[in-house]
Design an enzyme around this catalytic site. Structure first.
Site, PDB file in Angstrom:
ATOM      1  N   ASP A  14       0.849  -1.195   0.000  1.00  0.00           N
ATOM      2  CA  ASP A  14       0.000   0.000   0.000  1.00  0.00           C
ATOM      3  C   ASP A  14       0.882   1.240   0.000  1.00  0.00           C
ATOM      4  O   ASP A  14       1.882   1.310   0.731  1.00  0.00           O
ATOM      5  CB  ASP A  14      -0.890  -0.006   1.250  1.00  0.00           C
ATOM      6  CG  ASP A  14      -1.719   1.267   1.364  1.00  0.00           C
ATOM      7  OD1 ASP A  14      -2.573   1.487   0.508  1.00  0.00           O
ATOM      8  OD2 ASP A  14      -1.494   2.032   2.323  1.00  0.00           O
ATOM      9  N   ASP A 112      -3.789   2.678  -5.221  1.00  0.00           N
ATOM     10  CA  ASP A 112      -2.621   2.751  -4.336  1.00  0.00           C
ATOM     11  C   ASP A 112      -2.298   1.424  -3.640  1.00  0.00           C
ATOM     12  O   ASP A 112      -1.503   1.392  -2.707  1.00  0.00           O
ATOM     13  CB  ASP A 112      -2.823   3.853  -3.287  1.00  0.00           C
ATOM     14  CG  ASP A 112      -4.061   3.631  -2.431  1.00  0.00           C
ATOM     15  OD1 ASP A 112      -4.844   2.709  -2.725  1.00  0.00           O
ATOM     16  OD2 ASP A 112      -4.251   4.386  -1.453  1.00  0.00           O
ATOM     17  N   GLU A 113      -2.891   0.342  -4.104  1.00  0.00           N
ATOM     18  CA  GLU A 113      -2.696  -0.942  -3.407  1.00  0.00           C
ATOM     19  C   GLU A 113      -2.652  -2.105  -4.395  1.00  0.00           C
ATOM     20  O   GLU A 113      -3.481  -2.180  -5.304  1.00  0.00           O
ATOM     21  CB  GLU A 113      -3.847  -1.140  -2.413  1.00  0.00           C
ATOM     22  CG  GLU A 113      -3.562  -2.138  -1.325  1.00  0.00           C
ATOM     23  CD  GLU A 113      -4.623  -2.083  -0.222  1.00  0.00           C
ATOM     24  OE1 GLU A 113      -5.004  -3.158   0.258  1.00  0.00           O
ATOM     25  OE2 GLU A 113      -5.066  -0.967   0.135  1.00  0.00           O
TER      26      GLU A 113
END
Length: 420
Positions: A14, A112-113
């Site tokens: 993340d 974002d992950e």
């Protein structure tokens, strides 16, 4: 347990305070030292923050909050969101992941992950999964300026929860869990919504059953959970016990079977109090279509998109034990999905899908349902469908369709009324 369930080397990575960090990097600022908020300043003090810097988080400011909820004594700078910038930076990071693993072993979970299955690469790189995680996070920092955290586990679930719960506690941002850690690390988690896949609504429903920790959930009678929440109850129990049989490859398979779906962009923000009316109306449309084509569904999906300023949401599906075209049944499962994943944010779009379609060949009984009640619902649905087909969709409406938040009557006047 290791022998029964997947023993892979999964990473969940993340990017920390992603939007706010991107803005700081572009401005030559350190996100750990600067009080910066990403929000739409044109919306005034009631605007929802899309992200805040780690500096502000350390002062107790939540990443998603209203500007007026930030304590008055905390000074900060507001910058408007720039999605093109965030997508560009996200692609840079994905490019780094693809230097280490093939695309088949990478699942982009969100902007974002990501999940990486590094099982088959450890011998090649002559590193442990932990050492490889350190190298990847260092490379992200060097090449993009972004800081990342990583959870490592034998399956996707444990990697994700290790990242969510423990990784941020360490200087290098890495936490590794094994099946042996379940009782000591997974089970003490409370409140329940800290666990991946349990939203605030589902937390409340589980609290009513005196389930307050993940350990309580793991030790609860699986049959009672399944009776109350259907197949979702079984999945909740499995996850509470660290069981996740899914693989990254599962996310690469595109659905080949025909499905019926319907989506609706809402004319105002909805929330948990009035969105159920919209879900119910959309389910009625889809089930009428199923019955008109003599079909039943075996997979139900619900997607919720939050307002544009938040630019996020969720889509989850579940496979049913038995095929159905029942309005009541499908509505129940849509609400269970909603309760599990909804996070109390303003809603602007709803999508519902009925997949895994099969021809209706008769009634498949659930042991807990009386045949007469299923027969009765079938006859009522048939009568309603027949009247609407003959006299129009608005010829028979529910009292709830007259409520201010209902969109059924207006939608029924439009041509089509459904989307595929």
């Amino acid at each position: 347990m290791e022998k029964l369930y997947p023993e892979r080397n999964i990473m969940c990575i993340d990017l920390k305070s992603f939007f706010a960090s991107c803005e700081c990097i572009e401005r030559g600022l350190d996100p750990f030292k600067v009080p910066l908020v990403v929000a739409n300043p044109k919306q005034g003090n009631g605007a929802i923050t899309l992200a805040v810097t780690p500096y502000l988080k350390a002062q107790g400011v939540a990443s998603r909050t209203r500007l007026y909820d930030i304590p008055k004594n905390i000074k900060y700078t507001i910058v408007p969101p720039r999605m093109k910038l965030y997508i560009k930076k996200s692609k840079e990071v994905v490019g780094i992941y693809l230097d280490y693993v093939a695309e088949a072993d990478l699942h982009v979970y969100s902007i974002d992950e990501c999940f990486l299955d590094v099982t088959d690469y450890l011998k090649l790189y002559k590193k442990t999964d932990y050492e490889l995680a350190e190298e990847i996070l260092e490379k992200i920092q060097e090449q993009t300026g972004l800081t990342a955290t990583c959870g490592i586990g034998p399956n996707l679930l444990l990697a994700k929860v290790a990242m969510d719960v423990e990784a941020k506690k360490y200087k290098n941002g890495i936490a590794k869990w094994t099946y042996k850690d379940i009782s000591e690390k997974l089970w003490p988690i409370t409140p329940l919504s800290k666990m991946w896949g349990i939203g605030k609504r589902m937390e409340k429903n589980l609290n009513i059953l005196n389930i307050y920790t993940i350990g309580d959930l793991a030790k609860y009678d699986i049959n009672k959970l399944k009776d109350k929440f259907g197949v979702m109850g079984e999945e909740l129990w499995n996850h509470a016990n660290g069981i996740d049989l899914s693989h990254i490859a599962d996310y690469k398979i595109e659905a080949k079977d025909k499905s019926y779906s319907h989506s609706q962009v809402l004319f105002k923000d909805y929330n948990e109090t009035n969105i159920r009316l919209i879900i119910s109306e959309m389910v009625e449309l889809l089930t009428a279509r199923l019955r008109a084509n003599n079909k039943q569904t075996t997979v139900i999906g619900l997607g919720i998109s939050y307002s544009k300023e938040i630019n996020s949401g969720f889509y989850h599906s579940l496979k049913l034990d038995a095929p159905t075209d029942s309005t009541k049944e499908i509505n129940k499962y849509c609400n269970i999905i909603f309760d599990r994943y909804y996070n109390y944010l303003p809603i602007r779009k709803v999508s519902i899908s009925c997949g895994g379609l099969i021809s209706k060949q008769g009634v498949q009984l659930n042991l807990f349902e009386e045949y007469s009640s299923i027969q009765k619902e079938d006859k009522i649905n048939e009568a309603i469908d027949e009247i609407k087909e003959k006299f129009g969709k608005n010829s028979l409406i529910k009292a709830s369709n007259l409520l201010e938040d209902s969109t059924a009557i207006e939608r029924n006047t439009k041509i089509g009324g459904h989307h595929e």
